[in-house]
Write a protein that holds these residues in place. Sequence first.
Motif, short mmCIF file in Angstrom:
data_model
loop_
_atom_site.label_atom_id
_atom_site.label_comp_id
_atom_site.label_asym_id
_atom_site.label_seq_id
_atom_site.Cartn_x
_atom_site.Cartn_y
_atom_site.Cartn_z
N ASN A 151 -4.68 -9.77 -4.09
CA ASN A 151 -5.18 -7.56 -4.01
C ASN A 151 -4.41 -6.84 -4.22
N ARG A 152 -3.42 -6.17 -3.31
CA ARG A 152 -2.76 -4.86 -3.22
C ARG A 152 -2.42 -5.50 -4.33
N GLU A 193 0.62 -1.03 0.15
CA GLU A 193 0.21 0.03 0.26
C GLU A 193 0.68 1.27 0.11
N ILE A 253 2.46 1.48 -3.62
CA ILE A 253 1.24 2.19 -4.03
C ILE A 253 0.84 3.47 -4.00
N PHE A 301 -1.27 -1.76 -11.69
CA PHE A 301 -1.65 -0.92 -12.49
C PHE A 301 -0.75 0.07 -12.52
N ARG A 340 -4.04 -10.68 -12.03
CA ARG A 340 -5.79 -11.32 -10.96
C ARG A 340 -6.53 -12.36 -11.20
N ARG A 343 0.05 -7.70 -14.70
CA ARG A 343 -1.18 -7.46 -13.72
C ARG A 343 -2.54 -8.39 -13.92
N SER A 396 -1.95 -6.53 -7.47
CA SER A 396 -3.20 -6.17 -8.94
C SER A 396 -2.04 -4.89 -8.83
N ASP A 397 -3.13 -3.82 -8.29
CA ASP A 397 -2.80 -2.65 -7.91
C ASP A 397 -1.87 -1.85 -7.79
N ASN A 408 2.20 6.06 -7.13
CA ASN A 408 0.64 6.82 -7.99
C ASN A 408 0.63 8.34 -6.99
#
Length: 195
Positions: free
Chosen positions: A166-167, A106, A109, A173, A142, A138, A169-170, A113
């Motif tokens: 789950n995180r 996180e 990300i 991206f 998923r 990615r 793949s974020d 970002n």
Amino acid sequence: MVKLNTIYTRTGDGGTTGLVDGSRTPKNSARIAAIGAVDEANSAIGCALVPLSDDGAIAKALLRVQNDLFDLGADLATPKGALDGEGFEPGDMVLRIVPAQVDWLEAQIDAFNADLEPLDSFVLPGGSEEAARMHVARASTRAAERAVAALAEVEPVNPAGAAYINRLSDLLFVLARCCNNAGRADVKWVPGANR
């Protein structure tokens, strides 16, 4: 450190494979499907690393992720309660994904970002070669997430492991957008453009 002297064991010739606790499970079980999907995602990340500079921030993050994905594979290969009591807490002989690994994702990300162009459309997989490879990773991640979710429907799964995939793949991206000139070279979806 793991030491492998022999690559083939012949123990899986009958259609089963061994788990960390010594038990055997069919090679087409939900558990092995999840482990295999995580391995495929890790391989796709390896392909995404190829064109990147070895000393860049993205490459360093992905190398850490690859190591964490091996941790996740080991976690999935150790059924709940097999060696660590009834929960998913890591014990001396059990390797589990822990919440701190999810927290690190996180933070990555958020950091990557921060400098991206704001999203004003869905993004098509593509742009630069680096971004396209990141999108393949990615999508593969998923698929691994779906396999872990399928396993969780039939057997308990470490919640931190499910959150990690789950995180991830974020993160991939966001990294794809980083590889597209901070999002400025993203290929945008135009709904109904070819009607």
